[in-house]
Design a protein around this motif. Sequence first.
Motif, mmCIF file in Angstrom:
data_model
loop_
_atom_site.group_PDB
_atom_site.id
_atom_site.type_symbol
_atom_site.label_atom_id
_atom_site.label_comp_id
_atom_site.label_asym_id
_atom_site.label_seq_id
_atom_site.Cartn_x
_atom_site.Cartn_y
_atom_site.Cartn_z
ATOM 1 N N GLY A 117 35.866 57.287 33.273
ATOM 2 C CA GLY A 117 35.979 56.596 34.557
ATOM 3 C C GLY A 117 34.698 56.634 35.354
ATOM 4 N N ARG A 118 34.745 56.051 36.546
ATOM 5 C CA ARG A 118 33.549 55.985 37.395
ATOM 6 C C ARG A 118 33.943 55.902 38.863
ATOM 7 N NH1 ARG A 118 31.501 49.922 35.884
ATOM 8 N NH2 ARG A 118 31.094 50.982 33.904
ATOM 9 N N ALA A 119 33.057 56.419 39.711
ATOM 10 C CA ALA A 119 33.252 56.292 41.158
ATOM 11 C C ALA A 119 32.433 55.094 41.641
ATOM 12 C CB ALA A 119 32.801 57.571 41.856
ATOM 13 N N VAL A 120 33.018 54.275 42.489
ATOM 14 C CA VAL A 120 32.344 53.078 42.999
ATOM 15 C C VAL A 120 31.953 53.325 44.458
ATOM 16 C CG1 VAL A 120 32.559 50.605 43.429
ATOM 17 C CG2 VAL A 120 33.729 51.637 41.473
ATOM 18 N N PRO A 121 30.667 53.186 44.787
ATOM 19 C CA PRO A 121 30.262 53.394 46.187
ATOM 20 C C PRO A 121 30.781 52.281 47.086
ATOM 21 C CG PRO A 121 28.421 52.581 44.887
ATOM 22 C CD PRO A 121 29.534 52.842 43.910
ATOM 23 N N GLY A 197 43.577 36.522 38.764
ATOM 24 C CA GLY A 197 42.523 36.534 39.779
ATOM 25 C C GLY A 197 42.892 37.433 40.949
ATOM 26 N N LEU A 198 44.162 37.362 41.380
ATOM 27 C CA LEU A 198 44.626 38.241 42.458
ATOM 28 C C LEU A 198 44.571 39.711 42.012
ATOM 29 C CD1 LEU A 198 47.704 36.164 43.683
ATOM 30 C CD2 LEU A 198 45.595 36.571 44.963
ATOM 31 N N ALA A 199 44.924 39.946 40.742
ATOM 32 C CA ALA A 199 44.862 41.319 40.217
ATOM 33 C C ALA A 199 43.421 41.824 40.212
ATOM 34 C CB ALA A 199 45.442 41.354 38.800
ATOM 35 N N ALA A 200 42.482 40.952 39.801
ATOM 36 C CA ALA A 200 41.071 41.357 39.788
ATOM 37 C C ALA A 200 40.566 41.625 41.200
ATOM 38 C CB ALA A 200 40.228 40.274 39.118
ATOM 39 N N LEU A 201 41.006 40.802 42.149
ATOM 40 C CA LEU A 201 40.622 41.031 43.554
ATOM 41 C C LEU A 201 41.139 42.381 44.029
ATOM 42 C CD1 LEU A 201 39.438 40.111 46.241
ATOM 43 C CD2 LEU A 201 41.563 38.847 46.674
ATOM 44 N N ALA A 202 42.412 42.672 43.704
ATOM 45 C CA ALA A 202 42.983 43.968 44.089
ATOM 46 C C ALA A 202 42.202 45.106 43.437
ATOM 47 C CB ALA A 202 44.455 44.025 43.674
ATOM 48 N N GLY A 203 41.881 44.953 42.150
ATOM 49 C CA GLY A 203 41.134 46.003 41.450
ATOM 50 C C GLY A 203 39.738 46.189 42.019
ATOM 51 N N GLY A 204 39.072 45.065 42.326
ATOM 52 C CA GLY A 204 37.731 45.161 42.898
ATOM 53 C C GLY A 204 37.727 45.842 44.259
ATOM 54 N N TYR A 211 39.331 56.261 42.030
ATOM 55 C CA TYR A 211 38.437 56.483 40.892
ATOM 56 C C TYR A 211 38.820 55.469 39.813
ATOM 57 C CZ TYR A 211 35.579 59.243 37.690
ATOM 58 O OH TYR A 211 34.610 59.665 36.828
ATOM 59 N N VAL A 212 37.873 54.612 39.407
ATOM 60 C CA VAL A 212 38.165 53.577 38.410
ATOM 61 C C VAL A 212 38.215 54.213 37.027
ATOM 62 C CG1 VAL A 212 37.367 51.432 37.367
ATOM 63 C CG2 VAL A 212 37.088 51.799 39.826
ATOM 64 N N SER A 213 39.347 54.077 36.365
ATOM 65 C CA SER A 213 39.524 54.656 35.026
ATOM 66 C C SER A 213 40.462 53.770 34.221
ATOM 67 C CB SER A 213 40.110 56.069 35.135
ATOM 68 O OG SER A 213 41.448 56.007 35.550
ATOM 69 N N PRO A 214 40.493 53.947 32.889
ATOM 70 C CA PRO A 214 41.378 53.103 32.069
ATOM 71 C C PRO A 214 42.853 53.245 32.405
ATOM 72 C CG PRO A 214 39.702 54.141 30.691
ATOM 73 C CD PRO A 214 39.599 54.774 32.047
ATOM 74 N N THR A 215 43.260 54.369 33.015
ATOM 75 C CA THR A 215 44.684 54.594 33.301
ATOM 76 C C THR A 215 45.080 54.226 34.726
ATOM 77 O OG1 THR A 215 44.218 56.894 33.898
ATOM 78 C CG2 THR A 215 44.818 56.464 31.608
ATOM 79 N N MET A 216 44.137 53.733 35.529
ATOM 80 C CA MET A 216 44.445 53.472 36.940
ATOM 81 C C MET A 216 45.462 52.346 37.110
ATOM 82 S SD MET A 216 41.055 51.376 38.264
ATOM 83 C CE MET A 216 41.758 51.059 39.877
ATOM 84 N N GLY A 217 45.555 51.462 36.108
ATOM 85 C CA GLY A 217 46.460 50.321 36.235
ATOM 86 C C GLY A 217 47.923 50.712 36.258
ATOM 87 N N GLY A 218 48.271 51.878 35.700
ATOM 88 C CA GLY A 218 49.672 52.283 35.650
ATOM 89 C C GLY A 218 50.276 52.450 37.037
#
Length: 289
Positions: A117-121, A197-204, A211-218
């Motif tokens: 995962g990664r932290a986004v500033p 697109g709405l999902a990507a906006l929410a994720g962005g 913390y952005v990680s592969p399991t955050m979508g759950g």
Amino acid sequence: MQVFLQTLVGGLSFGAVYALVAMGFSIVYRTMGLVNFAHGQVVMVGAYAASTFYMSSRLPFVLAIIVAMVVTGLIALVMERVLRPLENKDFDLMLIGTIGFGVVLESLATIIWGATGRAVPTPVGSQPLDVFGVRIRTYSLVVLGIAAVATVLLLIFLQRTKRGAAMQAVAMDHEAATAVGIHVGRSNAIAFAIGAGLAALAGGLVGPLLYVSPTMGGALGIKGFAAAILGGFGNITGAIVGGLAIGILDSFAAGWFQGYSDLVVFLVFTVIVMVKPTGLFGERTVSRA
């Protein structure tokens, strides 16, 4: 009172994210009759794509999210073609098919971006705003502003454009829409792309908050799904209200019950759904599989 208002604003910002996720669930369901259980993983892909364009490609934050929405929308068009045979079919088939797609997306994200995962500033200063003694995180206002603009644009598209009216017609009656010359397959593809697109906006937007990680979508997918159910599955207004309600409830529960906040949120959600199974704005016109 200050703590109450600060908690409320924090809850609204997360609620705006849940509302975007819930609108994605609803627009796909009302148009295709398909419950996309991979939607949470689409949020995760959007979060990774936005953070990559923002942190690695050095695009401005808003532009990075827009590019991520386009990329995720294209991925969604591929998903729609694969999942199209499940449209309005047996619920078990939809369940297995979309969950399987979610597992594939999560595995691909792990391969591409790694499992750590990664932290986004945050794109704005970390210093909170002081409004009459109430300290508000600046980024929360950014999230609320962008989510509000996206919601207004979606409602204008659905209510004021021919393509949006065609999608509404498909949602009400596939056969009647086909009889008057509406291309149902095209409407379904557009609905799936808009939902992604709405999902990507929410994720962005949620990237700098979590913390952005592969399991955050759950977790995001489950709360977004609960928001859609709470508002009335398939109802866009209900998705907005449900998302904000889940966000506010989650924020106050985290302050009062800490580690048990999710338990409290879903207990309250269960009670409400037991009292009103169709949700707050439940519709009778949507054909359920």
